[in-house]
Design a protein around this motif. Structure first.
Motif, PDB file in Angstrom:
ATOM      1  N   ASN A   1       1.120   2.983  -3.343  1.00  0.00           N
ATOM      2  CA  ASN A   1      -0.072   3.599  -3.920  1.00  0.00           C
ATOM      3  C   ASN A   1       0.229   4.823  -4.770  1.00  0.00           C
ATOM      4  O   ASN A   1      -0.410   5.063  -5.781  1.00  0.00           O
ATOM      5  N   ASP A   2       1.186   5.618  -4.312  1.00  0.00           N
ATOM      6  CA  ASP A   2       1.450   6.895  -4.990  1.00  0.00           C
ATOM      7  C   ASP A   2       2.746   6.892  -5.787  1.00  0.00           C
ATOM      8  O   ASP A   2       3.177   7.931  -6.267  1.00  0.00           O
TER       9      ASP A   2
ATOM     10  N   GLU B   1       0.812  -1.222   0.000  1.00  0.00           N
ATOM     11  CA  GLU B   1       0.000   0.000   0.000  1.00  0.00           C
ATOM     12  C   GLU B   1       0.847   1.275   0.000  1.00  0.00           C
ATOM     13  O   GLU B   1       0.392   2.321  -0.450  1.00  0.00           O
TER      14      GLU B   1
ATOM     15  N   VAL C   1      -8.633  -3.814  -6.334  1.00  0.00           N
ATOM     16  CA  VAL C   1      -7.755  -4.147  -5.203  1.00  0.00           C
ATOM     17  C   VAL C   1      -8.520  -4.855  -4.085  1.00  0.00           C
ATOM     18  O   VAL C   1      -8.095  -5.891  -3.576  1.00  0.00           O
TER      19      VAL C   1
ATOM     20  N   PRO D   1       0.310   3.850 -10.745  1.00  0.00           N
ATOM     21  CA  PRO D   1       0.939   3.607  -9.444  1.00  0.00           C
ATOM     22  C   PRO D   1       1.477   2.176  -9.356  1.00  0.00           C
ATOM     23  O   PRO D   1       0.902   1.254  -9.927  1.00  0.00           O
TER      24      PRO D   1
ATOM     25  N   ILE E   1       1.466  -0.070  -7.080  1.00  0.00           N
ATOM     26  CA  ILE E   1       0.646  -1.146  -6.514  1.00  0.00           C
ATOM     27  C   ILE E   1      -0.162  -1.812  -7.635  1.00  0.00           C
ATOM     28  O   ILE E   1      -0.373  -3.036  -7.632  1.00  0.00           O
ATOM     29  N   GLU E   2      -0.553  -1.018  -8.629  1.00  0.00           N
ATOM     30  CA  GLU E   2      -1.264  -1.569  -9.792  1.00  0.00           C
ATOM     31  C   GLU E   2      -0.383  -2.562 -10.532  1.00  0.00           C
ATOM     32  O   GLU E   2      -0.821  -3.634 -10.933  1.00  0.00           O
TER      33      GLU E   2
END
Ligand SMILES: O[C@H]1[C@H](O)[C@@H](O)[C@H](O)[C@@H](O)[C@H]1O
Ligand SMILES: [Fe+2]
Ligand SMILES: [Fe+2]
Length: 263
Positions: A98-99, A95, A242, A111, A113-114
């Motif tokens: 995320n950015d 997490e 997610v 991002p 996490i994707e």
């Protein structure tokens, strides 16, 4: 349609069809259809084509190649080998990405996490029984948390991009490669090999430095080459839900990792 891409064989028999896993054979072609173009309409890993990412990527590698010296790598290994920056679980760490957008990547501006989930889900689809590969997909780029303020907010040139040997220290340049080991994971050696070398394209794509490999490396390389397809070609604008997949990955994390890790 299956698109064949030019790749050296590196001991892996190319073009082998899906084999029955019950025979304990390595399935080299899991059925993944390699897309012809990335989200920007260009072939993958084209560092020369004019695109909205090209200038940024070029600047990235300029600073990266100037600054990523063997001296710097040694200092980073000592500093981050202490594993004294944070205590958290694997999902928490995902997490934190995320950015994070990877400035070195010509194929993706989503991002990170994707990217982790896209990779893991693509592998899961073709290799449903290899749960360790799903989890490897999920964690393979977690080293990018070094960009996060909690880890000293290192500049991108120090963290992302392809891997290559510096000085004479072959493979010692990956700052985070001992993170999983130092935390008692039960993931198999092939998973650790994948995490450590997946960005070492000179080795796994171009076949350079092969004289430095031993027999175990050759075996592990087969898994890395399977993995690479999913790491590279799953990059797309199609987002993963997610919350929907989270419980599955939490169960894998629980299977292969302690609840809290030192980072
Ligand atoms: O494994 C990938 C690959 O090496 C890409 O070329 C690089 O841009 C990414 O930072 C890395 O995660
Ligand atoms: Fe990577
Ligand atoms: Fe990746």
């Amino acid at each position: 349609m299956t698109i064949l891409i030019d790749q050296p064989e590196l001991g892996v028999e190319a073009g082998v069809n899906k084999l029955d896993n019950a025979d304990n054979e390595l399935v080299l072609d899991g059925g993944f259809v390699v897309p012809q173009t990335n989200s920007f309409g260009h072939t993958f890993r084209d560092y020369h084509v004019e695109s909205e990412r090209q200038q940024g990527v070029e600047n990235f590698y300029r600073t990266n190649h100037i600054n990523q010296t063997s001296d710097f790598v040694k200092r980073m290994r000592t500093e981050y080998g202490k594993l004294n920056k944070m205590e958290m679980g694997i999902w928490e760490c995902c997490e934190l990405l995320n950015d994070v957008i990877d400035e070195s990547d010509p194929d993706l501006d989503e991002p990170q996490i994707e990217h982790l989930l896209q990779t893991a889900e693509a592998i899961r689809k073709d290799y449903p029984n290899e749960d360790w590969m799903h989890l490897t997909g999920l964690i393979h780029d977690l080293g990018k948390v070094l960009l996060h303020p909690g880890f000293g907010e290192l500049p991108q040139w120090a963290v992302v991009g392809d891997t290559y040997p510096v000085g004479c220290a072959f493979d010692k340049s990956i700052v985070h490669h001992k993170v999983a080991k130092g935390n008692n994971t039960t993931l198999p050696p092939a998973a650790l090999f994948i995490i450590r070398y997946h960005s070492f394209y000179a080795l796994h794509k171009s076949g350079a430095y092969r004289h430095l490999m031993n027999e175990e490396d050759t075996e592990n390389l087969k898994w890395l080459q399977i993995f690479n397809k999913y790491d590279l070609y799953s990059k797309s604008k199609v987002r993963i839900d997610v919350e929907k997949v989270k419980p599955y990955y939490l169960s894998l994390i629980e299977k292969y990792f302690p609840a809290k890790l030192r980072w």
